[in-house]
Write an enzyme that holds these catalytic residues in place. Sequence first.
Site, PDB file in Angstrom:
ATOM      1  N   SER A  48     -10.072  23.420 -30.175  1.00 16.44           N
ATOM      2  CA  SER A  48      -9.461  23.365 -28.853  1.00 16.44           C
ATOM      3  C   SER A  48      -9.518  24.727 -28.160  1.00 16.44           C
ATOM      4  CB  SER A  48      -8.031  22.841 -28.973  1.00 16.44           C
ATOM      5  OG  SER A  48      -7.488  22.563 -27.711  1.00 16.44           O
ATOM      6  N   HIS A  85      -8.008  14.201 -29.682  1.00 17.71           N
ATOM      7  CA  HIS A  85      -8.046  15.663 -29.772  1.00 17.71           C
ATOM      8  C   HIS A  85      -7.534  16.175 -31.122  1.00 17.71           C
ATOM      9  CE1 HIS A  85      -8.814  19.310 -27.533  1.00 17.71           C
ATOM     10  NE2 HIS A  85      -7.670  19.835 -27.943  1.00 17.71           N
ATOM     11  N   ASP A 101     -11.194  11.500 -26.589  1.00 25.09           N
ATOM     12  CA  ASP A 101     -10.516  12.760 -26.260  1.00 25.09           C
ATOM     13  C   ASP A 101     -10.589  12.987 -24.755  1.00 25.09           C
ATOM     14  OD1 ASP A 101      -9.418  15.250 -26.098  1.00 25.09           O
ATOM     15  OD2 ASP A 101     -10.712  16.169 -27.605  1.00 25.09           O
TER      16      ASP A 101
END
Length: 603
Positions: free
Chosen positions: A273, A468, A442
Amino acid sequence: MVHIPIVSRLSLGDYRSIILTFVILGVETCFRMVAYLIPNIILDAGKAIVEKIFPWVMTNHMSARAPPLESAANVQEMLRFWNYPVQEHLVRTRDNYLLGVHRITHGREKRSAKGVVPNPPEDIVNLLRENGVPLAAETKEAFLDRDQRNKRDQEEDLEADLDQKIKKMPKKGDYIKPVVLLYHGFMMCSEVWLCNLDEERNLAFVLAEAGYDVWLGNARGNKYSLKHMFLKPHEKKFWEFSMDELALFDMPDTVDYILNRTGAPSLVYIGFSQGTAQAFASLSINPDLNDKISLFIALAPATTPPGLENGLVNSVVKAAPNVIYLLLGRKTPLTAALFWQNLLHPTTYATVIDLAVKFLFGWHCRSMSLVQKAVSYQHLYSFTSVRILVHWFQIIRTQTFQMYDDVQPRVPYLSSSRSHCPHPFPTNQISTPIAIFYGGNDTLVDIQGLLSDLPDLVGVWEVPNYEHLDFLWAEGLDTHVYPHILQLLESHSFNGHISHEAAKKSRMRRSASNGTGTHLREIRTLVRELEGHDDIEDDDVENASQNPSYSNTPSQSVGSSPVFERHSFVPLKHRRGSSSLSPKGSQHNFVDVQSQQQQLHQE
Protein backbone atom coordinates in the site's frame (compact mmCIF):
# COMPACT_ATOMS: atom_id res chain seq x y z
CA MET A 1 -27.60 21.75 -6.66
CA VAL A 2 -28.20 25.27 -5.31
CA HIS A 3 -24.86 27.01 -4.93
CA ILE A 4 -24.14 29.48 -2.16
CA PRO A 5 -23.11 32.93 -3.36
CA ILE A 6 -19.45 34.04 -2.97
CA VAL A 7 -18.27 30.54 -2.02
CA SER A 8 -19.57 29.21 -5.31
CA ARG A 9 -17.70 25.91 -5.21
CA LEU A 10 -19.50 24.79 -2.05
CA SER A 11 -23.01 23.44 -2.43
CA LEU A 12 -25.61 22.88 0.26
CA GLY A 13 -24.91 19.15 0.07
CA ASP A 14 -21.22 19.79 0.69
CA TYR A 15 -21.97 21.92 3.74
CA ARG A 16 -24.31 19.20 5.00
CA SER A 17 -21.55 16.59 4.65
CA ILE A 18 -19.01 18.68 6.50
CA ILE A 19 -21.43 19.55 9.31
CA LEU A 20 -22.42 15.89 9.67
CA THR A 21 -18.72 14.96 9.92
CA PHE A 22 -18.26 17.43 12.77
CA VAL A 23 -21.32 15.95 14.52
CA ILE A 24 -20.00 12.38 14.21
CA LEU A 25 -16.61 13.38 15.60
CA GLY A 26 -18.30 15.23 18.46
CA VAL A 27 -20.51 12.28 19.38
CA GLU A 28 -17.54 9.90 19.30
CA THR A 29 -15.60 12.24 21.60
CA CYS A 30 -18.49 12.31 24.08
CA PHE A 31 -18.70 8.51 24.12
CA ARG A 32 -14.96 8.32 24.69
CA MET A 33 -15.10 10.76 27.61
CA VAL A 34 -17.89 8.75 29.21
CA ALA A 35 -15.93 5.51 28.72
CA TYR A 36 -12.93 7.04 30.47
CA LEU A 37 -15.06 7.47 33.60
CA ILE A 38 -16.33 3.86 33.68
CA PRO A 39 -14.45 1.65 36.20
CA ASN A 40 -12.51 -1.31 34.84
CA ILE A 41 -14.72 -3.75 36.77
CA ILE A 42 -17.76 -2.64 34.78
CA LEU A 43 -15.84 -2.81 31.49
CA ASP A 44 -14.69 -6.38 32.22
CA ALA A 45 -18.24 -7.37 33.14
CA GLY A 46 -19.48 -5.90 29.87
CA LYS A 47 -16.98 -7.97 27.89
CA ALA A 48 -18.10 -11.11 29.73
CA ILE A 49 -21.75 -10.37 28.90
CA VAL A 50 -20.88 -9.89 25.23
CA GLU A 51 -19.13 -13.27 25.17
CA LYS A 52 -22.21 -14.96 26.69
CA ILE A 53 -24.66 -13.27 24.34
CA PHE A 54 -22.54 -14.01 21.26
CA PRO A 55 -21.02 -17.51 21.69
CA TRP A 56 -19.16 -17.17 18.39
CA VAL A 57 -16.86 -14.71 20.12
CA MET A 58 -15.50 -17.58 22.19
CA THR A 59 -15.82 -20.52 19.82
CA ASN A 60 -14.08 -18.72 16.96
CA HIS A 61 -11.55 -17.26 19.31
CA MET A 62 -10.14 -20.38 20.91
CA SER A 63 -7.18 -20.82 18.57
CA ALA A 64 -4.11 -21.46 20.71
CA ARG A 65 -2.12 -18.91 18.75
CA ALA A 66 -4.67 -16.10 18.80
CA PRO A 67 -4.52 -14.83 22.42
CA PRO A 68 -0.71 -14.42 22.68
CA LEU A 69 -0.49 -12.78 19.25
CA GLU A 70 -3.39 -10.48 20.08
CA SER A 71 -1.94 -9.32 23.36
CA ALA A 72 1.66 -8.99 22.11
CA ALA A 73 2.69 -5.40 22.73
CA ASN A 74 5.50 -5.18 20.19
CA VAL A 75 7.52 -6.95 17.52
CA GLN A 76 9.87 -8.44 20.10
CA GLU A 77 7.03 -10.25 21.87
CA MET A 78 5.54 -11.47 18.60
CA LEU A 79 8.85 -12.92 17.38
CA ARG A 80 9.52 -14.41 20.80
CA PHE A 81 6.20 -16.24 20.50
CA TRP A 82 7.16 -17.55 17.06
CA ASN A 83 10.68 -18.37 18.34
CA TYR A 84 12.44 -16.28 15.69
CA PRO A 85 15.51 -14.11 16.39
CA VAL A 86 15.14 -10.35 16.29
CA GLN A 87 17.53 -7.42 16.27
CA GLU A 88 16.56 -3.80 16.87
CA HIS A 89 18.25 -1.04 14.88
CA LEU A 90 17.93 2.73 14.83
CA VAL A 91 18.29 4.65 11.57
CA ARG A 92 19.01 8.36 11.90
CA THR A 93 17.67 10.23 8.90
CA ARG A 94 19.33 13.29 7.43
CA ASP A 95 16.60 15.45 8.97
CA ASN A 96 17.22 13.88 12.42
CA TYR A 97 14.30 11.47 12.85
CA LEU A 98 15.13 8.13 14.47
CA LEU A 99 13.49 5.18 12.73
CA GLY A 100 13.12 1.80 14.38
CA VAL A 101 14.03 -1.11 12.11
CA HIS A 102 13.71 -4.80 12.99
CA ARG A 103 15.86 -7.58 11.59
CA ILE A 104 15.26 -11.34 11.42
CA THR A 105 18.79 -12.63 10.93
CA HIS A 106 18.02 -16.29 10.31
CA GLY A 107 15.35 -18.97 10.48
CA ARG A 108 14.00 -20.73 13.52
CA GLU A 109 16.43 -22.87 15.52
CA LYS A 110 16.40 -25.29 18.44
CA ARG A 111 18.93 -26.83 20.79
CA SER A 112 19.70 -30.52 20.47
CA ALA A 113 22.46 -32.98 21.30
CA LYS A 114 24.32 -31.67 18.25
CA GLY A 115 24.03 -28.09 19.46
CA VAL A 116 21.90 -25.40 17.85
CA VAL A 117 20.31 -26.75 14.66
CA PRO A 118 17.75 -25.31 12.21
CA ASN A 119 14.12 -25.95 13.11
CA PRO A 120 12.00 -24.51 10.28
CA PRO A 121 8.20 -24.94 10.45
CA GLU A 122 7.06 -27.95 8.48
CA ASP A 123 4.55 -26.00 6.40
CA ILE A 124 7.22 -23.51 5.30
CA VAL A 125 9.55 -26.38 4.42
CA ASN A 126 6.84 -27.90 2.23
CA LEU A 127 6.13 -24.52 0.59
CA LEU A 128 9.79 -23.99 -0.26
CA ARG A 129 10.35 -27.52 -1.52
CA GLU A 130 7.25 -27.42 -3.73
CA ASN A 131 8.66 -24.31 -5.42
CA GLY A 132 12.21 -25.56 -5.71
CA VAL A 133 13.65 -23.10 -3.17
CA PRO A 134 16.42 -24.48 -0.91
CA LEU A 135 16.30 -23.90 2.83
CA ALA A 136 18.63 -21.38 4.41
CA ALA A 137 20.87 -24.00 5.99
CA GLU A 138 21.19 -25.90 2.69
CA THR A 139 22.06 -22.72 0.77
CA LYS A 140 24.80 -21.68 3.19
CA GLU A 141 26.14 -25.24 3.52
CA ALA A 142 26.40 -25.53 -0.25
CA PHE A 143 28.29 -22.24 -0.40
CA LEU A 144 30.69 -23.22 2.36
CA ASP A 145 31.25 -26.66 0.81
CA ARG A 146 32.04 -25.07 -2.56
CA ASP A 147 34.36 -22.60 -0.83
CA GLN A 148 36.24 -25.43 0.86
CA ARG A 149 36.49 -27.33 -2.43
CA ASN A 150 37.97 -24.28 -4.12
CA LYS A 151 40.54 -23.97 -1.35
CA ARG A 152 41.49 -27.64 -1.70
CA ASP A 153 41.84 -27.25 -5.46
CA GLN A 154 44.09 -24.22 -4.99
CA GLU A 155 46.15 -26.13 -2.43
CA GLU A 156 46.62 -29.13 -4.73
CA ASP A 157 47.66 -26.89 -7.63
CA LEU A 158 50.23 -25.09 -5.53
CA GLU A 159 51.53 -28.37 -4.13
CA ALA A 160 52.03 -29.68 -7.65
CA ASP A 161 53.86 -26.53 -8.73
CA LEU A 162 55.99 -26.00 -5.63
CA ASP A 163 56.15 -29.62 -4.50
CA GLN A 164 55.70 -28.55 -0.92
CA LYS A 165 53.01 -28.27 1.72
CA ILE A 166 50.97 -25.11 1.89
CA LYS A 167 51.58 -23.31 5.11
CA LYS A 168 49.02 -20.55 4.75
CA MET A 169 45.49 -20.98 3.44
CA PRO A 170 43.89 -18.25 1.30
CA LYS A 171 41.70 -15.77 3.14
CA LYS A 172 38.19 -17.13 3.56
CA GLY A 173 35.36 -15.11 2.06
CA ASP A 174 32.35 -14.56 4.29
CA TYR A 175 28.86 -15.59 3.28
CA ILE A 176 26.54 -12.60 2.81
CA LYS A 177 22.85 -13.31 2.73
CA PRO A 178 20.62 -11.66 0.14
CA VAL A 179 18.67 -8.87 1.84
CA VAL A 180 14.92 -8.15 1.73
CA LEU A 181 13.30 -5.04 3.19
CA LEU A 182 9.56 -5.19 4.00
CA TYR A 183 7.67 -1.91 4.41
CA HIS A 184 4.18 -1.40 5.83
CA GLY A 185 1.25 0.75 4.66
CA PHE A 186 -0.60 3.86 5.81
CA MET A 187 -1.12 4.15 9.60
CA MET A 188 0.64 0.81 10.16
CA CYS A 189 3.92 -0.49 11.55
CA SER A 190 6.19 -3.51 11.09
CA GLU A 191 3.89 -5.71 13.19
CA VAL A 192 1.54 -6.24 10.24
CA TRP A 193 4.04 -8.69 8.69
CA LEU A 194 3.93 -11.02 11.74
CA CYS A 195 0.19 -11.37 12.46
CA ASN A 196 -0.85 -14.43 10.47
CA LEU A 197 -1.84 -17.46 12.53
CA ASP A 198 -0.03 -19.84 10.15
CA GLU A 199 3.74 -19.56 9.78
CA GLU A 200 3.62 -20.17 6.03
CA ARG A 201 1.39 -17.09 5.56
CA ASN A 202 3.89 -14.77 7.26
CA LEU A 203 6.10 -13.57 4.41
CA ALA A 204 8.91 -12.57 6.77
CA PHE A 205 9.22 -16.14 8.09
CA VAL A 206 9.08 -17.70 4.64
CA LEU A 207 11.91 -15.46 3.46
CA ALA A 208 13.99 -16.06 6.59
CA GLU A 209 13.72 -19.85 6.15
CA ALA A 210 14.63 -19.44 2.47
CA GLY A 211 17.95 -17.88 3.45
CA TYR A 212 17.19 -14.16 3.21
CA ASP A 213 18.27 -11.48 5.65
CA VAL A 214 14.86 -9.96 6.46
CA TRP A 215 14.45 -6.35 7.62
CA LEU A 216 11.18 -4.72 8.69
CA GLY A 217 11.05 -0.96 8.16
CA ASN A 218 9.02 1.67 10.01
CA ALA A 219 7.97 5.11 8.79
CA ARG A 220 8.53 8.18 10.91
CA GLY A 221 5.80 8.89 13.45
CA ASN A 222 4.63 5.33 14.09
CA LYS A 223 5.11 3.52 17.40
CA TYR A 224 8.67 2.43 16.58
CA SER A 225 9.78 5.75 15.07
CA LEU A 226 8.27 8.25 17.48
CA LYS A 227 11.58 9.96 18.14
CA HIS A 228 13.52 12.99 16.91
CA MET A 229 16.92 14.32 17.93
CA PHE A 230 15.57 17.77 18.80
CA LEU A 231 11.74 17.68 18.60
CA LYS A 232 9.14 16.03 20.83
CA PRO A 233 5.93 14.30 19.66
CA HIS A 234 3.77 16.85 21.50
CA GLU A 235 5.18 19.62 19.27
CA LYS A 236 3.40 20.43 16.02
CA LYS A 237 6.68 20.71 14.16
CA PHE A 238 7.39 17.03 14.85
CA TRP A 239 4.38 16.11 12.67
CA GLU A 240 5.12 18.47 9.78
CA PHE A 241 5.97 15.75 7.28
CA SER A 242 4.21 14.27 4.28
CA MET A 243 5.10 11.47 1.89
CA ASP A 244 7.75 13.79 0.47
CA GLU A 245 9.87 13.26 3.59
CA LEU A 246 9.28 9.50 3.49
CA ALA A 247 10.60 9.47 -0.09
CA LEU A 248 13.44 11.94 0.43
CA PHE A 249 14.76 10.66 3.76
CA ASP A 250 13.12 7.60 5.33
CA MET A 251 13.47 5.12 2.51
CA PRO A 252 16.92 6.02 1.08
CA ASP A 253 18.44 6.42 4.54
CA THR A 254 17.02 3.07 5.67
CA VAL A 255 18.33 1.35 2.54
CA ASP A 256 21.79 2.89 3.00
CA TYR A 257 21.89 1.81 6.64
CA ILE A 258 20.95 -1.79 5.79
CA LEU A 259 23.46 -2.10 2.95
CA ASN A 260 26.25 -0.64 5.06
CA ARG A 261 25.34 -2.92 7.95
CA THR A 262 25.14 -6.13 5.91
CA GLY A 263 27.77 -5.47 3.25
CA ALA A 264 25.30 -6.56 0.56
CA PRO A 265 25.58 -4.77 -2.82
CA SER A 266 21.80 -4.36 -3.14
CA LEU A 267 18.52 -5.45 -1.61
CA VAL A 268 14.99 -6.42 -2.65
CA TYR A 269 12.23 -4.06 -1.51
CA ILE A 270 8.71 -5.39 -0.86
CA GLY A 271 6.14 -2.74 0.00
CA PHE A 272 2.45 -2.82 0.84
CA SER A 273 0.00 0.00 0.00
CA GLN A 274 1.64 3.27 1.08
CA GLY A 275 4.90 1.34 1.27
CA THR A 276 4.64 1.00 -2.51
CA ALA A 277 3.79 4.69 -3.01
CA GLN A 278 6.79 5.61 -0.88
CA ALA A 279 9.03 3.44 -3.08
CA PHE A 280 7.60 4.75 -6.36
CA ALA A 281 8.18 8.31 -5.15
CA SER A 282 11.65 7.68 -3.72
CA LEU A 283 12.96 5.75 -6.72
CA SER A 284 11.68 8.45 -9.06
CA ILE A 285 13.48 11.34 -7.32
CA ASN A 286 16.61 9.50 -6.07
CA PRO A 287 18.37 8.11 -9.18
CA ASP A 288 21.19 6.49 -7.19
CA LEU A 289 18.64 4.51 -5.14
CA ASN A 290 17.78 2.53 -8.28
CA ASP A 291 21.24 0.94 -8.17
CA LYS A 292 20.77 -0.15 -4.56
CA ILE A 293 17.43 -1.93 -5.04
CA SER A 294 17.68 -4.93 -7.35
CA LEU A 295 13.91 -5.57 -7.36
CA PHE A 296 10.81 -3.72 -6.16
CA ILE A 297 7.74 -5.87 -5.45
CA ALA A 298 4.56 -3.81 -5.00
CA LEU A 299 1.70 -5.47 -3.07
CA ALA A 300 -1.63 -3.66 -3.47
CA PRO A 301 0.08 -0.59 -4.98
CA ALA A 302 -1.52 2.75 -4.18
CA THR A 303 -0.43 5.82 -6.14
CA THR A 304 -3.60 7.52 -7.40
CA PRO A 305 -6.62 5.97 -5.62
CA PRO A 306 -9.79 6.75 -7.57
CA GLY A 307 -11.63 7.85 -4.43
CA LEU A 308 -13.76 6.44 -1.64
CA GLU A 309 -17.04 4.58 -1.87
CA ASN A 310 -18.98 6.86 0.47
CA GLY A 311 -20.11 10.20 -0.90
CA LEU A 312 -20.03 11.88 2.50
CA VAL A 313 -16.36 11.08 2.99
CA ASN A 314 -15.56 11.95 -0.60
CA SER A 315 -16.91 15.44 0.03
CA VAL A 316 -14.51 15.85 2.93
CA VAL A 317 -11.64 14.35 0.91
CA LYS A 318 -12.11 16.88 -1.88
CA ALA A 319 -12.32 19.82 0.49
CA ALA A 320 -9.43 22.20 1.10
CA PRO A 321 -6.69 20.96 3.45
CA ASN A 322 -7.68 23.63 5.96
CA VAL A 323 -10.99 21.80 6.43
CA ILE A 324 -9.12 18.55 7.15
CA TYR A 325 -6.81 20.29 9.60
CA LEU A 326 -9.86 21.82 11.28
CA LEU A 327 -11.42 18.36 11.66
CA LEU A 328 -8.33 16.38 12.72
CA GLY A 329 -5.83 18.92 14.00
CA ARG A 330 -2.21 19.37 12.97
CA LYS A 331 -0.58 16.34 14.59
CA THR A 332 -1.79 12.76 14.19
CA PRO A 333 -5.24 11.55 13.00
CA LEU A 334 -7.69 9.09 14.55
CA THR A 335 -6.03 8.74 17.93
CA ALA A 336 -9.37 7.42 19.21
CA ALA A 337 -8.75 4.16 17.30
CA LEU A 338 -6.27 2.99 19.94
CA PHE A 339 -8.72 3.81 22.71
CA TRP A 340 -11.53 1.70 21.21
CA GLN A 341 -9.04 -1.03 20.36
CA ASN A 342 -8.17 -1.37 24.05
CA LEU A 343 -11.75 -0.99 25.22
CA LEU A 344 -13.60 -3.44 22.97
CA HIS A 345 -13.28 -7.21 22.77
CA PRO A 346 -10.98 -8.14 19.83
CA THR A 347 -13.76 -9.76 17.82
CA THR A 348 -16.09 -6.84 18.52
CA TYR A 349 -13.40 -4.44 17.44
CA ALA A 350 -12.85 -6.53 14.29
CA THR A 351 -16.55 -6.23 13.48
CA VAL A 352 -16.36 -2.46 13.87
CA ILE A 353 -13.35 -2.30 11.53
CA ASP A 354 -15.16 -4.47 8.97
CA LEU A 355 -18.12 -2.06 9.02
CA ALA A 356 -15.79 0.90 8.70
CA VAL A 357 -13.86 -0.41 5.68
CA LYS A 358 -17.11 -1.43 4.00
CA PHE A 359 -18.47 2.09 4.58
CA LEU A 360 -15.32 3.78 3.28
CA PHE A 361 -14.02 1.44 0.58
CA GLY A 362 -16.72 -1.14 -0.15
CA TRP A 363 -14.58 -4.08 1.07
CA HIS A 364 -16.20 -7.20 2.49
CA CYS A 365 -13.03 -8.86 3.92
CA ARG A 366 -14.31 -12.36 3.15
CA SER A 367 -10.86 -13.83 2.45
CA MET A 368 -9.85 -13.52 6.12
CA SER A 369 -11.23 -15.68 8.90
CA LEU A 370 -12.88 -14.00 11.87
CA VAL A 371 -10.20 -15.14 14.30
CA GLN A 372 -7.52 -13.86 11.89
CA LYS A 373 -9.20 -10.44 11.82
CA ALA A 374 -9.40 -10.43 15.61
CA VAL A 375 -5.62 -10.89 15.78
CA SER A 376 -4.57 -8.73 12.83
CA TYR A 377 -6.75 -5.72 13.61
CA GLN A 378 -5.14 -5.48 17.05
CA HIS A 379 -1.92 -4.55 15.22
CA LEU A 380 -3.51 -2.58 12.39
CA TYR A 381 -3.31 1.00 13.59
CA SER A 382 -0.25 3.10 14.36
CA PHE A 383 0.44 6.82 14.34
CA THR A 384 1.20 9.00 11.35
CA SER A 385 0.81 12.69 10.54
CA VAL A 386 -2.34 14.48 9.45
CA ARG A 387 -0.24 16.03 6.68
CA ILE A 388 0.27 12.60 5.09
CA LEU A 389 -3.50 12.12 5.13
CA VAL A 390 -3.94 15.55 3.52
CA HIS A 391 -1.29 14.59 0.96
CA TRP A 392 -3.32 11.52 0.00
CA PHE A 393 -6.47 13.65 -0.25
CA GLN A 394 -4.64 16.02 -2.60
CA ILE A 395 -3.62 13.08 -4.80
CA ILE A 396 -7.19 11.76 -4.87
CA ARG A 397 -8.58 15.19 -5.69
CA THR A 398 -6.11 15.91 -8.52
CA GLN A 399 -5.73 12.26 -9.65
CA THR A 400 -1.99 12.95 -9.97
CA PHE A 401 0.77 11.22 -8.03
CA GLN A 402 2.46 14.42 -6.95
CA MET A 403 4.44 15.98 -4.15
CA TYR A 404 2.69 17.74 -1.28
CA ASP A 405 1.08 20.97 -2.44
CA ASP A 406 2.09 23.67 0.06
CA VAL A 407 0.06 26.36 -1.72
CA GLN A 408 -3.42 25.84 -0.32
CA PRO A 409 -6.52 27.02 -2.22
CA ARG A 410 -8.38 29.86 -0.56
CA VAL A 411 -11.71 28.20 -1.26
CA PRO A 412 -12.52 24.49 -0.76
CA TYR A 413 -12.73 22.44 -3.98
CA LEU A 414 -10.98 25.24 -5.92
CA SER A 415 -7.82 24.08 -7.64
CA SER A 416 -4.71 26.20 -7.16
CA SER A 417 -2.88 24.74 -10.17
CA ARG A 418 -3.53 27.92 -12.18
CA SER A 419 -1.09 29.84 -10.00
CA HIS A 420 1.54 27.10 -9.68
CA CYS A 421 2.24 23.51 -10.70
CA PRO A 422 2.89 20.90 -7.97
CA HIS A 423 5.72 18.57 -8.94
CA PRO A 424 4.52 15.13 -10.03
CA PHE A 425 6.71 12.18 -9.11
CA PRO A 426 8.48 11.13 -12.37
CA THR A 427 7.77 7.43 -11.94
CA ASN A 428 8.41 6.69 -15.62
CA GLN A 429 12.11 7.34 -14.97
CA ILE A 430 12.48 4.44 -12.51
CA SER A 431 15.05 1.89 -13.68
CA THR A 432 14.67 -0.66 -10.86
CA PRO A 433 12.81 -3.81 -12.01
CA ILE A 434 9.22 -3.71 -10.70
CA ALA A 435 6.66 -6.48 -10.16
CA ILE A 436 3.07 -5.70 -9.17
CA PHE A 437 0.50 -7.81 -7.31
CA TYR A 438 -3.01 -6.41 -6.91
CA GLY A 439 -6.50 -7.60 -6.04
CA GLY A 440 -9.35 -7.67 -8.49
CA ASN A 441 -11.71 -6.24 -5.83
CA ASP A 442 -9.33 -3.59 -4.51
CA THR A 443 -11.02 -0.20 -4.93
CA LEU A 444 -7.83 1.70 -4.05
CA VAL A 445 -5.84 0.43 -7.03
CA ASP A 446 -6.15 2.06 -10.44
CA ILE A 447 -4.05 -0.46 -12.30
CA GLN A 448 -4.48 1.08 -15.76
CA GLY A 449 -3.45 4.51 -14.56
CA LEU A 450 -0.50 3.03 -12.69
CA LEU A 451 0.77 1.09 -15.70
CA SER A 452 0.58 4.18 -17.89
CA ASP A 453 2.91 6.03 -15.49
CA LEU A 454 5.56 3.30 -15.20
CA PRO A 455 8.33 1.97 -17.45
CA ASP A 456 8.38 -1.65 -18.62
CA LEU A 457 7.74 -4.02 -15.74
CA VAL A 458 8.91 -7.49 -14.79
CA GLY A 459 5.28 -8.52 -14.51
CA VAL A 460 1.80 -7.80 -13.18
CA TRP A 461 -0.23 -10.39 -11.28
CA GLU A 462 -3.90 -10.10 -10.33
CA VAL A 463 -5.66 -12.18 -7.67
CA PRO A 464 -9.31 -11.66 -8.69
CA ASN A 465 -11.00 -12.19 -5.31
CA TYR A 466 -8.52 -10.24 -3.21
CA GLU A 467 -9.11 -6.81 -1.68
CA HIS A 468 -6.53 -4.41 -0.23
CA LEU A 469 -5.76 -5.95 3.18
CA ASP A 470 -5.86 -9.48 1.79
CA PHE A 471 -2.23 -9.19 0.66
CA LEU A 472 -1.29 -9.13 4.34
CA TRP A 473 -3.64 -11.59 6.01
CA ALA A 474 -5.86 -13.50 3.55
CA GLU A 475 -6.20 -17.24 3.28
CA GLY A 476 -4.18 -18.64 0.37
CA LEU A 477 -1.28 -16.18 0.37
CA ASP A 478 1.11 -19.12 0.47
CA THR A 479 -0.55 -20.48 -2.66
CA HIS A 480 -1.50 -17.48 -4.77
CA VAL A 481 1.23 -14.92 -4.04
CA TYR A 482 4.32 -16.18 -2.21
CA PRO A 483 5.45 -18.75 -4.82
CA HIS A 484 5.70 -15.98 -7.40
CA ILE A 485 7.56 -13.73 -4.99
CA LEU A 486 10.07 -16.53 -4.36
CA GLN A 487 10.53 -16.96 -8.10
CA LEU A 488 11.16 -13.25 -8.55
CA LEU A 489 13.66 -13.17 -5.70
CA GLU A 490 15.58 -16.11 -7.13
CA SER A 491 16.04 -14.28 -10.43
CA HIS A 492 16.67 -10.75 -9.17
CA SER A 493 18.48 -10.93 -5.83
CA PHE A 494 22.27 -11.21 -5.77
CA ASN A 495 21.91 -14.71 -4.25
CA GLY A 496 24.31 -14.08 -1.40
CA HIS A 497 27.20 -16.06 -2.86
CA ILE A 498 29.75 -13.28 -2.61
CA SER A 499 32.48 -12.35 -0.18
CA HIS A 500 32.82 -9.18 1.86
CA GLU A 501 35.62 -8.11 -0.48
CA ALA A 502 33.36 -8.46 -3.51
CA ALA A 503 30.68 -6.44 -1.74
CA LYS A 504 33.20 -3.68 -1.03
CA LYS A 505 34.21 -3.57 -4.67
CA SER A 506 30.56 -3.29 -5.68
CA ARG A 507 30.02 -0.48 -3.16
CA MET A 508 33.05 1.38 -4.52
CA ARG A 509 31.83 1.20 -8.11
CA ARG A 510 28.33 2.21 -7.02
CA SER A 511 29.72 5.18 -5.10
CA ALA A 512 31.73 6.25 -8.13
CA SER A 513 28.72 6.02 -10.42
CA ASN A 514 26.61 8.06 -8.00
CA GLY A 515 28.48 11.00 -9.04
CA THR A 516 29.94 13.72 -6.95
CA GLY A 517 33.08 14.59 -5.08
CA THR A 518 31.30 13.91 -1.81
CA HIS A 519 31.96 10.20 -2.40
CA LEU A 520 35.72 10.66 -2.76
CA ARG A 521 36.39 9.98 0.90
CA GLU A 522 34.36 6.76 0.78
CA ILE A 523 36.18 5.65 -2.36
CA ARG A 524 39.55 6.19 -0.72
CA THR A 525 38.41 4.25 2.35
CA LEU A 526 37.24 1.36 0.20
CA VAL A 527 40.51 1.38 -1.73
CA ARG A 528 42.41 1.01 1.53
CA GLU A 529 40.10 -1.84 2.53
CA LEU A 530 40.68 -3.53 -0.83
CA GLU A 531 44.46 -3.15 -0.75
CA GLY A 532 46.04 -6.31 -2.02
CA HIS A 533 43.31 -7.15 -4.58
CA ASP A 534 44.79 -7.22 -8.07
CA ASP A 535 41.48 -7.04 -9.93
CA ILE A 536 40.92 -3.42 -8.83
CA GLU A 537 43.46 -1.34 -10.72
CA ASP A 538 44.76 2.04 -9.60
CA ASP A 539 43.67 3.58 -12.89
CA ASP A 540 40.11 2.48 -12.21
CA VAL A 541 40.10 4.14 -8.80
CA GLU A 542 41.64 7.34 -10.12
CA ASN A 543 39.20 7.56 -13.01
CA ALA A 544 36.28 6.75 -10.72
CA SER A 545 37.20 9.54 -8.32
CA GLN A 546 37.74 12.09 -11.09
CA ASN A 547 34.92 11.09 -13.40
CA PRO A 548 31.62 10.24 -11.67
CA SER A 549 30.23 8.51 -14.75
CA TYR A 550 33.27 6.27 -15.19
CA SER A 551 32.81 2.54 -14.71
CA ASN A 552 34.62 -0.33 -16.38
CA THR A 553 32.10 -2.94 -15.30
CA PRO A 554 28.54 -3.76 -16.32
CA SER A 555 25.84 -2.33 -14.02
CA GLN A 556 24.97 -5.50 -12.23
CA SER A 557 25.50 -6.98 -8.79
CA VAL A 558 28.47 -9.23 -8.20
CA GLY A 559 27.54 -12.85 -8.66
CA SER A 560 24.06 -12.10 -9.94
CA SER A 561 22.15 -11.69 -13.14
CA PRO A 562 22.02 -8.13 -14.55
CA VAL A 563 19.99 -5.81 -12.38
CA PHE A 564 18.20 -4.15 -15.28
CA GLU A 565 17.40 -7.30 -17.22
CA ARG A 566 13.71 -7.54 -18.11
CA HIS A 567 12.01 -10.86 -18.60
CA SER A 568 8.50 -12.12 -19.07
CA PHE A 569 6.59 -13.17 -15.99
CA VAL A 570 5.60 -16.84 -16.20
CA PRO A 571 2.91 -18.17 -13.83
CA LEU A 572 4.29 -20.84 -11.53
CA LYS A 573 3.02 -24.39 -11.36
CA HIS A 574 3.12 -26.73 -8.40
CA ARG A 575 6.01 -29.15 -8.56
CA ARG A 576 3.66 -31.98 -7.70
CA GLY A 577 1.32 -31.36 -10.59
CA SER A 578 0.40 -29.08 -13.43
CA SER A 579 -2.50 -27.29 -11.80
CA SER A 580 -2.41 -23.50 -11.64
CA LEU A 581 -1.98 -21.55 -8.43
CA SER A 582 -5.30 -19.82 -8.99
CA PRO A 583 -7.98 -20.10 -6.30
CA LYS A 584 -10.80 -22.50 -6.89
CA GLY A 585 -13.56 -21.03 -8.95
CA SER A 586 -11.40 -18.16 -10.18
CA GLN A 587 -8.53 -17.56 -12.54
CA HIS A 588 -5.38 -15.48 -12.21
CA ASN A 589 -5.07 -13.00 -15.02
CA PHE A 590 -1.58 -12.62 -16.42
CA VAL A 591 -1.07 -9.25 -18.02
CA ASP A 592 1.18 -8.83 -21.03
CA VAL A 593 2.79 -5.77 -19.53
CA GLN A 594 4.86 -4.47 -22.42
CA SER A 595 2.08 -4.63 -25.00
CA GLN A 596 -0.43 -3.12 -22.60
CA GLN A 597 1.87 -0.26 -21.66
CA GLN A 598 2.62 0.46 -25.33
CA GLN A 599 -1.10 0.59 -26.01
CA LEU A 600 -1.66 2.97 -23.07
CA HIS A 601 1.15 5.26 -24.21
CA GLN A 602 -0.27 5.34 -27.74
CA GLU A 603 -3.65 6.31 -26.38
